[in-house]
Design a protein around this motif. Structure first.
Motif, mmCIF file in Angstrom:
data_model
loop_
_atom_site.group_PDB
_atom_site.id
_atom_site.type_symbol
_atom_site.label_atom_id
_atom_site.label_comp_id
_atom_site.label_asym_id
_atom_site.label_seq_id
_atom_site.Cartn_x
_atom_site.Cartn_y
_atom_site.Cartn_z
ATOM 1 N N LEU A 19 -35.177 -116.335 57.384
ATOM 2 C CA LEU A 19 -35.300 -117.807 57.593
ATOM 3 C C LEU A 19 -35.500 -118.424 58.457
ATOM 4 O O LEU A 19 -35.964 -119.047 58.114
ATOM 5 N N VAL A 20 -35.478 -117.663 59.833
ATOM 6 C CA VAL A 20 -35.993 -119.014 60.605
ATOM 7 C C VAL A 20 -36.829 -118.733 60.512
ATOM 8 O O VAL A 20 -37.514 -120.136 60.848
ATOM 9 N N ASP A 21 -37.957 -117.341 60.796
ATOM 10 C CA ASP A 21 -39.732 -117.948 60.883
ATOM 11 C C ASP A 21 -40.010 -118.680 59.798
ATOM 12 O O ASP A 21 -40.874 -119.222 59.284
ATOM 13 N N ALA A 22 -39.176 -119.038 58.374
ATOM 14 C CA ALA A 22 -39.444 -119.207 57.115
ATOM 15 C C ALA A 22 -40.138 -121.141 57.576
ATOM 16 O O ALA A 22 -40.524 -121.661 57.142
ATOM 17 N N ALA A 23 -38.324 -121.261 58.386
ATOM 18 C CA ALA A 23 -37.879 -122.549 58.838
ATOM 19 C C ALA A 23 -38.903 -123.181 59.985
ATOM 20 O O ALA A 23 -39.744 -124.441 59.831
ATOM 21 N N THR A 24 -39.096 -122.087 60.559
ATOM 22 C CA THR A 24 -40.260 -122.568 61.830
ATOM 23 C C THR A 24 -41.469 -122.698 61.438
ATOM 24 O O THR A 24 -42.052 -123.566 61.737
ATOM 25 N N ALA A 25 -42.001 -122.014 60.483
ATOM 26 C CA ALA A 25 -43.464 -122.203 59.574
ATOM 27 C C ALA A 25 -43.530 -123.387 59.164
ATOM 28 O O ALA A 25 -44.729 -123.449 59.132
ATOM 29 N N GLU A 26 -42.561 -124.160 58.411
ATOM 30 C CA GLU A 26 -42.575 -124.941 57.574
ATOM 31 C C GLU A 26 -42.260 -126.122 58.771
ATOM 32 O O GLU A 26 -42.721 -126.855 58.490
ATOM 33 N N LEU A 27 -41.943 -126.178 59.572
ATOM 34 C CA LEU A 27 -41.477 -127.354 60.571
ATOM 35 C C LEU A 27 -42.586 -127.367 61.283
ATOM 36 O O LEU A 27 -43.475 -128.467 61.865
ATOM 37 N N ALA A 28 -43.918 -126.182 61.563
ATOM 38 C CA ALA A 28 -44.602 -126.772 62.209
ATOM 39 C C ALA A 28 -45.773 -127.215 61.006
ATOM 40 O O ALA A 28 -46.942 -128.124 61.425
ATOM 41 N N ARG A 29 -46.158 -126.619 59.900
ATOM 42 C CA ARG A 29 -46.305 -127.671 58.762
ATOM 43 C C ARG A 29 -46.348 -128.823 58.847
ATOM 44 O O ARG A 29 -46.826 -129.725 58.600
ATOM 45 N N SER A 30 -45.494 -129.066 59.191
ATOM 46 C CA SER A 30 -45.141 -130.571 59.297
ATOM 47 C C SER A 30 -45.036 -131.526 60.436
ATOM 48 O O SER A 30 -43.919 -132.370 60.503
ATOM 49 N N GLY A 31 -45.944 -130.844 61.733
ATOM 50 C CA GLY A 31 -45.610 -131.798 62.897
ATOM 51 C C GLY A 31 -45.039 -130.680 63.912
ATOM 52 O O GLY A 31 -45.332 -131.426 65.185
ATOM 53 N N ARG A 105 -33.666 -133.143 61.347
ATOM 54 C CA ARG A 105 -32.840 -133.375 60.389
ATOM 55 C C ARG A 105 -34.197 -132.804 59.456
ATOM 56 O O ARG A 105 -33.435 -131.734 58.113
ATOM 57 N N GLN A 106 -35.517 -132.583 59.696
ATOM 58 C CA GLN A 106 -36.206 -131.363 59.097
ATOM 59 C C GLN A 106 -36.092 -130.548 59.093
ATOM 60 O O GLN A 106 -35.523 -129.959 57.188
ATOM 61 N N GLY A 107 -35.098 -129.790 59.692
ATOM 62 C CA GLY A 107 -35.141 -128.590 60.524
ATOM 63 C C GLY A 107 -34.074 -128.003 58.719
ATOM 64 O O GLY A 107 -33.635 -127.009 58.044
ATOM 65 N N GLU A 108 -32.860 -129.118 58.835
ATOM 66 C CA GLU A 108 -31.365 -129.265 58.393
ATOM 67 C C GLU A 108 -32.585 -128.632 56.427
ATOM 68 O O GLU A 108 -31.637 -128.041 55.905
ATOM 69 N N THR A 109 -33.459 -129.772 56.498
ATOM 70 C CA THR A 109 -33.977 -129.781 54.916
ATOM 71 C C THR A 109 -34.764 -128.765 54.187
ATOM 72 O O THR A 109 -34.547 -128.227 53.397
ATOM 73 N N ILE A 110 -35.221 -127.772 55.662
ATOM 74 C CA ILE A 110 -35.361 -126.862 55.267
ATOM 75 C C ILE A 110 -34.932 -125.990 54.901
ATOM 76 O O ILE A 110 -35.086 -124.790 53.410
ATOM 77 N N PHE A 111 -34.239 -125.848 55.514
ATOM 78 C CA PHE A 111 -33.022 -124.243 55.194
ATOM 79 C C PHE A 111 -32.324 -124.455 53.750
ATOM 80 O O PHE A 111 -32.038 -123.786 53.235
ATOM 81 N N ASP A 112 -32.016 -125.933 53.173
ATOM 82 C CA ASP A 112 -31.536 -126.114 52.349
ATOM 83 C C ASP A 112 -32.595 -125.637 51.298
ATOM 84 O O ASP A 112 -32.605 -124.757 50.132
ATOM 85 N N GLU A 113 -33.704 -125.624 51.469
ATOM 86 C CA GLU A 113 -35.205 -125.831 50.208
ATOM 87 C C GLU A 113 -35.488 -123.749 50.171
ATOM 88 O O GLU A 113 -35.124 -123.352 49.499
ATOM 89 N N LEU A 114 -34.982 -123.330 51.515
ATOM 90 C CA LEU A 114 -34.945 -121.730 51.337
ATOM 91 C C LEU A 114 -33.766 -121.409 51.292
ATOM 92 O O LEU A 114 -33.830 -120.644 50.163
#
Length: 159
Positions: A19-31, A105-114
């Motif tokens: 979960l953390v690796d996926a969230a970190t990668a998605e945060l990177a894609r979002s800037g 906030r973006q991270g929380e949204t990403i974790f909800d999506e995951l």
């Protein structure tokens, strides 16, 4: 198939890591390509009142020097700022910036999506049952801020 206790611990750690690796990668894609998991713990601790390096170190169970390095990185990247204490002009207090709050906030949204992705994989009832069972085993409170220090046993390594 029966698993060992060590297998259970590794499965739980693997779930966390996935979960953390996926969230970190998605945060990177979002800037937010410069965010690391320990930064989330630090920003949350600062938002909860750890407004000095000493206090951040205590809350994360890391040395003051490690906390100062983490603060320097977060300041450089714009996630936290040091402002003059209104009660003592000699003292600087940490605070989370708008960018830092946006990243959280973006991270929380990403974790909800995951979480939704996991629900699609195993079914919402199974995921809710898993969450209920884990909460019964470990308690309903989220992971404490001191997890970074616990994971590294405060080796003082750069973050």
């Amino acid at each position: 198939m029966s698993r060992s206790g060590a297998d259970l611990a590794l499965l739980l750690l693997g779930g966390f890591r996935t979960l953390v690796d996926a969230a970190t990668a998605e945060l990177a894609r979002s800037g937010h390509e410069d965010v690391r998991p320990v930064h989330d713990f630090a920003i949350r601790a600062i938002a909860a009142g750890a407004d000095t390096a000493s206090e951040l170190g205590r809350r994360l169970s890391i040395t003051k020097q490690s906390a100062a390095k983490t603060i320097a990185v977060l300041q450089e990247r714009g996630y936290v700022a040091r402002d003059t204490d209104p009660l003592d002009a000699r003292r600087k207090r940490l605070q989370v910036t708008a960018l830092g709050l946006d990243m959280l906030r973006q991270g929380e949204t990403i974790f909800d999506e995951l979480r939704d992705q996991w629900a699609q994989q195993i079914g919402i009832a199974e995921l809710e049952n898993l969450e209920t069972q884990l909460a019964a085993m470990v308690g309903a409170q989220p992971v404490r801020f001191d997890t970074p220090g616990w994971l590294t046993h405060d080796l003082g390594e750069p973050v």
